[in-house]
Write an enzyme that holds these catalytic residues in place. Structure first.
Site, mmCIF file in Angstrom:
data_model
loop_
_atom_site.group_PDB
_atom_site.id
_atom_site.type_symbol
_atom_site.label_atom_id
_atom_site.label_comp_id
_atom_site.label_asym_id
_atom_site.label_seq_id
_atom_site.Cartn_x
_atom_site.Cartn_y
_atom_site.Cartn_z
ATOM 1 N N HIS A 87 -10.124 -2.678 11.841
ATOM 2 C CA HIS A 87 -9.032 -3.506 11.300
ATOM 3 C C HIS A 87 -8.724 -4.605 12.317
ATOM 4 C CE1 HIS A 87 -4.652 -3.444 9.530
ATOM 5 N NE2 HIS A 87 -5.394 -4.360 8.972
ATOM 6 N N GLY A 119 1.063 -20.041 18.768
ATOM 7 C CA GLY A 119 0.109 -20.832 19.550
ATOM 8 C C GLY A 119 0.163 -20.504 21.037
ATOM 9 N N SER A 154 5.207 -10.205 0.486
ATOM 10 C CA SER A 154 4.561 -11.167 -0.429
ATOM 11 C C SER A 154 3.334 -11.747 0.271
ATOM 12 C CB SER A 154 5.542 -12.254 -0.852
ATOM 13 O OG SER A 154 6.171 -12.831 0.270
ATOM 14 N N ARG A 155 2.361 -12.143 -0.521
ATOM 15 C CA ARG A 155 1.046 -12.477 0.046
ATOM 16 C C ARG A 155 0.456 -13.729 -0.565
ATOM 17 N NH1 ARG A 155 -1.395 -8.894 4.123
ATOM 18 N NH2 ARG A 155 0.269 -7.387 4.373
ATOM 19 N N TYR A 170 -1.825 -3.630 -6.768
ATOM 20 C CA TYR A 170 -1.460 -4.393 -5.581
ATOM 21 C C TYR A 170 -2.424 -4.276 -4.415
ATOM 22 C CZ TYR A 170 1.422 -6.981 -2.462
ATOM 23 O OH TYR A 170 1.872 -7.955 -1.612
ATOM 24 N N SER A 216 -0.940 -3.549 10.331
ATOM 25 C CA SER A 216 -0.569 -4.449 9.240
ATOM 26 C C SER A 216 0.715 -5.214 9.568
ATOM 27 C CB SER A 216 -0.358 -3.647 7.962
ATOM 28 O OG SER A 216 -1.522 -2.920 7.669
ATOM 29 N N ALA A 217 0.670 -6.508 9.287
ATOM 30 C CA ALA A 217 1.815 -7.404 9.505
ATOM 31 C C ALA A 217 2.256 -7.456 10.970
ATOM 32 C CB ALA A 217 2.981 -7.050 8.584
ATOM 33 N N CYS A 218 1.296 -7.360 11.885
ATOM 34 C CA CYS A 218 1.602 -7.461 13.316
ATOM 35 C C CYS A 218 0.912 -8.651 13.977
ATOM 36 C CB CYS A 218 1.246 -6.169 14.032
ATOM 37 S SG CYS A 218 2.337 -4.809 13.594
ATOM 38 N N GLY A 219 0.356 -9.570 13.173
ATOM 39 C CA GLY A 219 -0.064 -10.834 13.763
ATOM 40 C C GLY A 219 -1.543 -11.173 13.766
ATOM 41 N N THR A 241 -3.574 -12.441 11.223
ATOM 42 C CA THR A 241 -3.866 -13.725 10.576
ATOM 43 C C THR A 241 -3.382 -14.873 11.452
ATOM 44 O OG1 THR A 241 -3.693 -12.679 8.418
ATOM 45 C CG2 THR A 241 -3.525 -15.081 8.472
ATOM 46 N N GLY A 280 -4.246 -3.793 -1.079
ATOM 47 C CA GLY A 280 -5.173 -2.791 -0.575
ATOM 48 C C GLY A 280 -5.347 -1.595 -1.501
ATOM 49 N N ASP A 326 -8.792 -9.977 9.305
ATOM 50 C CA ASP A 326 -8.323 -8.624 8.974
ATOM 51 C C ASP A 326 -9.343 -7.518 9.267
ATOM 52 O OD1 ASP A 326 -6.010 -7.195 7.862
ATOM 53 O OD2 ASP A 326 -7.335 -6.619 6.223
ATOM 54 N N ASN A 380 0.370 -17.784 22.394
ATOM 55 C CA ASN A 380 -0.412 -16.587 22.748
ATOM 56 C C ASN A 380 -1.715 -16.975 23.453
ATOM 57 O OD1 ASN A 380 1.518 -14.888 21.683
ATOM 58 N ND2 ASN A 380 0.597 -14.888 19.628
ATOM 59 N N ARG A 401 0.840 -1.201 0.000
ATOM 60 C CA ARG A 401 0.000 0.000 0.000
ATOM 61 C C ARG A 401 0.873 1.249 0.000
ATOM 62 N NH1 ARG A 401 -1.783 0.818 4.405
ATOM 63 N NH2 ARG A 401 -1.097 -1.013 5.531
ATOM 64 N N LYS A 405 -9.625 -2.574 2.000
ATOM 65 C CA LYS A 405 -9.374 -1.404 2.843
ATOM 66 C C LYS A 405 -10.250 -0.222 2.427
ATOM 67 C CE LYS A 405 -6.219 -3.824 4.690
ATOM 68 N NZ LYS A 405 -6.118 -4.287 6.042
HETATM 69 P P1 GTP Z 1 -1.875 -7.813 7.535
HETATM 70 O O1 GTP Z 1 -2.391 -8.874 6.638
HETATM 71 O O2 GTP Z 1 -0.842 -6.944 6.884
HETATM 72 O O3 GTP Z 1 -2.937 -6.991 8.151
HETATM 73 O O4 GTP Z 1 -0.987 -8.578 8.690
HETATM 74 P P2 GTP Z 1 -1.436 -9.405 9.991
HETATM 75 O O5 GTP Z 1 -1.716 -8.482 11.117
HETATM 76 O O6 GTP Z 1 -2.473 -10.396 9.654
HETATM 77 O O7 GTP Z 1 -0.048 -10.163 10.380
HETATM 78 P P3 GTP Z 1 0.342 -11.702 10.234
HETATM 79 O O8 GTP Z 1 -0.427 -12.595 11.145
HETATM 80 O O9 GTP Z 1 0.348 -12.071 8.807
HETATM 81 O O10 GTP Z 1 1.838 -11.656 10.761
HETATM 82 C C1 GTP Z 1 2.833 -10.851 10.184
HETATM 83 C C2 GTP Z 1 4.200 -11.359 10.530
HETATM 84 O O11 GTP Z 1 4.352 -11.403 11.946
HETATM 85 C C3 GTP Z 1 4.471 -12.769 10.027
HETATM 86 O O12 GTP Z 1 5.778 -12.843 9.522
HETATM 87 C C4 GTP Z 1 4.311 -13.627 11.245
HETATM 88 O O13 GTP Z 1 5.098 -14.805 11.188
HETATM 89 C C5 GTP Z 1 4.752 -12.704 12.374
HETATM 90 N N1 GTP Z 1 4.033 -13.028 13.632
HETATM 91 C C6 GTP Z 1 2.698 -13.209 13.784
HETATM 92 N N2 GTP Z 1 2.379 -13.541 15.056
HETATM 93 C C7 GTP Z 1 3.552 -13.555 15.747
HETATM 94 C C8 GTP Z 1 3.881 -13.824 17.122
HETATM 95 O O14 GTP Z 1 3.035 -14.121 17.974
HETATM 96 N N3 GTP Z 1 5.196 -13.707 17.449
HETATM 97 C C9 GTP Z 1 6.172 -13.382 16.531
HETATM 98 N N4 GTP Z 1 7.427 -13.314 16.953
HETATM 99 N N5 GTP Z 1 5.889 -13.140 15.223
HETATM 100 C C10 GTP Z 1 4.606 -13.220 14.836
HETATM 101 C C1 SPV Z 2 -2.766 -4.525 5.440
HETATM 102 O O1 SPV Z 2 -1.819 -3.854 5.021
HETATM 103 O O2 SPV Z 2 -3.298 -4.307 6.554
HETATM 104 C C2 SPV Z 2 -3.301 -5.645 4.645
HETATM 105 C C3 SPV Z 2 -2.769 -5.821 3.290
HETATM 106 O O3 SPV Z 2 -4.173 -6.353 5.096
HETATM 107 S S1 SPV Z 2 -3.521 -4.783 2.140
HETATM 108 O O4 SPV Z 2 -4.733 -5.442 1.641
HETATM 109 O O5 SPV Z 2 -2.559 -4.595 1.036
HETATM 110 O O6 SPV Z 2 -3.867 -3.532 2.738
HETATM 111 MN MN MN Z 3 -4.559 -5.890 7.279
#
Ligand code: GTP
Ligand code: SPV
Ligand code: MN
Length: 602
Positions: A231, A497, A371-372, A202, A253-256, A258, A204, A280, A499, A74, A211
């Protein structure tokens, strides 16, 4: 797929004609969402190189897409909220006046689809028949976007059936344009319920149901209609005793999200069951029972690939073994994908995400960090039976989580909804690869919505307080942080797990059990409050994970004050009160008072 002569909803038809007159495509196709239509699009994409076939014996129905190297995440600086009054978009959004934005984009869209096919994709966000669901129509010239929308949303006839004769649908216009960041804009028009996006193919930026509609425009609708578009992941948990709870969690985003949504209970916690409702986005509505009910408006998962493995997230790993589009991963010689954090060791040679030869000696990563995978929700083994429930699921706890190496404890609980709103409003996180820009920089990301709130965030905080006041059984609110590190930068907490150990305490609290200690920032669990059976973490380590260091918090409070000031009179007084209360308690902590570490024994 039908051509434009086919009968279609009059309002959609009129809009198709307007867009076609501007973009001048060679042909117009209206998608019905059938398998035959998808197969045809896949064949054409393979022929054009938009998709690359992966090993069909090992990964049936799986394809690789490589996006343009400058179009991999994004682009928040090119994303705008275009309202009549700048104040309504707020300091959290880029703003442009609607006439100016339309003029700028009309220029870029004029003739943009010449030589291309214009696809019309009606889609439904939310379960069919639910009064909470919203219809959108995306017009796009990208086959990859059509194929992705067919996975991520309920696309085609099902959406038209839900819409009926109503004209209440979001007009989502998209063209890849020339893919240049210089001519890329993602513009939202909440007042006319539409989105115009050009120059990116790409995620979002391009899958406009996600989004753009389900967060930015939906947050605007939610403000007027009395609900929340967030979110957030939605996770179901059943304890060994058979008690069921649902938790929603906002993480940037990308903080865990999924990973938490697909949590697999550790072997040492037998009897626990987890189910996935969403990973999400959550639409949260006050129910007649005074609780908050959540629906996941999406139909698939657009998840971060790096770090996904049998070890960290077996549910996701298994789910992406078929009918999945991989974007920007590396390719091994046997036609299977690879990425950093895969269970398999780095291959001796591979093709990287840009199509170049790669070896473990290469300085660049094989897969792009953002990458997704794009996968139908139905392939998730833990998908909740409530996924299609038109009323959603009742939420007992809300988590706000972020990536914080320092300062923020593993978990702490808000005193109440108002304080919880404050915890959300003061969320900050280290940036990730999900958006362009530097990675690892601390930034404010309230409720994990900074890039996604479609209006003035001061008003959004006020709306949170209003929603809280409108429900008699609000969820408890917690802050969590799986990412605290030691001096060497190693994660102190195993995460994934494990968590569940934190969530177990969270659920005990929602049931009115579970011990808590009051600290200046909120309630923390006592060391014995976190179940460590089967986990090798000492009392000292857990204490370090839960530590509230006053010196670090003094710094945090100062930063919050600057941030809050940005919103001027839009910032609710209640949040200022929370802020000053916190500042006062931190001060007291530095000169020890009886509040410090007091065991409330609740
Ligand atoms: P978006 O799709 O961007 O919104 O991301 P998201 O919030 O769904 O994050 P996602 O679960 O894909 O995790 C992002 C990254 O964080 C990945 O590389 C995971 O392996 C890592 N990650 C997720 N959960 C944990 C955790 O509990 N501990 C650690 N150390 N890393 C984690
Ligand atoms: C995010 O960035 O929070 C995502 C990926 O879930 S995207 O759909 O590209 O916004
Ligand atoms: Mn997201």
């Amino acid at each position: 797929m039908t051509d434009k002569a086919a009968p279609v909803h009059a309002g959609i038809r009129k809009w198709i004609d307007e867009v076609a007159a501007m973009t001048t495509p060679d042909r117009v196709l209206v998608c019905e969402g059938s398998e035959a239509e998808r197969d045809q699009l896949v064949r054409e994409s393979l022929a054009s190189g938009e998709l690359i076939e992966l090993n069909q014996a090992k990964l049936p129905g799986c394809y690789l897409h490589r996006s343009a190297p400058h179009d991999v995440a994004r682009t928040e600086h090119l994303t705008f909220v275009c309202t009549e009054r700048e104040e309504d978009a707020g300091p959290n959004n880029n703003w442009m006046a609607p006439p100016e934005a339309k003029a700028k984009l009309t220029h870029l869209f004029t003739g943009a689809m010449s030589g291309r096919t214009m696809y019309v994709v009606p889609f439904l966000m939310g379960p069919p028949g639910s009064r909470f669901s919203k219809v959108g129509v995306e017009i796009t010239d990208s086959k990859y976007v059509v194929l992705s929308m067919q996975i991520m949303t309920r696309a085609g006839t099902i959406a038209l059936d839900h819409l009926g004769a109503s004209d209440d649908f979001t007009r989502c216009l998209h063209s890849i344009g020339d893919l240049s960041p210089d001519r890329r804009f993602i513009m939202h028009f909440p007042e006319s319920n539409s989105v115009w996006s050009i120059g990116s193919g790409y995620g979002g930026n391009a899958l406009l149901g996600k989004k753009c509609l389900a967060l930015r425009l939906a947050s605007w609708m939610a403000k007027t209609e009395g609900w929340l578009a967030e979110h957030m992941l939605i996770l179901g948990l059943e304890s060994p005793a058979g008690t069921k709870h649902y938790i929603a969690g906002a993480f940037p985003s990308a903080c865990g999200k999924t990973n938490l949504a697909m949590l697999v209970p550790p072997a040492s916690m037998p009897g626990w069951k987890a189910s996935t409702v969403g990973d999400d986005i959550a639409w949260l509505r006050p129910g007649s029972d005074g609780r908050l009910w959540a629906v996941n408006p999406e139909f698939g998962f657009f998840g971060v690939v790096p770090g996904t493995s049998r070890r960290t997230n077996p549910t996701a790993f298994d789910m992406i073994q078929r009918d999945t589009i991989y974007t920007n991963v590396a390719l091994r010689s046997d036609g299977t994908p690879w990425w950093e954090g895969h269970d398999d060791p780095p291959p001796a040679e591979a093709i990287d995400w840009q199509g170049r030869p790669w070896t473990p000696k290469s300085t660049e990563k094989a897969a792009h960090p953002n990458s997704r995978f794009t996968t139908p929700a139905s392939q998730c083994a833990t998908l909740s039976p409530e996924f299609e429930n038109p009323n959603g699921v009742p939420i007992d706890a809300i988590l706000f989580g972020a990536r914080r190496q320092r300062r923020v404890p593993l978990v702490y609980e808000a005193w109440n909804w108002r304080h919880g709103t404050f915890l959300g409003a003061t969320l900050s996180s280290e940036t990730t690869a999900a958006a362009t820009g530097k990675v690892g920089v601390l930034r404010r990301d309230p409720m994990a919505m900074r890039p996604f709130c479609g209006y003035n965030m001061g008003d959004y905080f006020a709306h949170w307080l209003e929603v809280g006041a409108s429900i008699t059984r609000p969820p408890l609110i917690f802050r969590v942080n799986w990412f605290r590190t030691d001096e060497e930068g190693r994660f102190l907490w195993p995460g994934f797990g494990d968590n569940l150990r934190v969530l177990k305490w969270v659920l005990e609290r929602t049931e009115g059990r579970g011990k808590a200690l009051a600290t200046p920032i909120g309630f923390i669990p006592p060391v014995e409050g976190i179940d460590r059976k089967g986990l090798d973490i000492s009392d000292e380590e857990l204490t370090a994970l839960l530590r509230v260091d006053p010196a670090e918090w003094v710094e945090a409070v100062a930063g919050q004050e600057d941030f809050f000031r940005m919103f001027g009179r839009h910032l609710p007084q209640a949040l200022w009160d929370e802020h000053w209360n916190l500042a006062h308690r931190i001060e007291e902590m530095i000169t020890p008072s009886e509040l410090k570490g007091r065991d409330l024994g609740i």
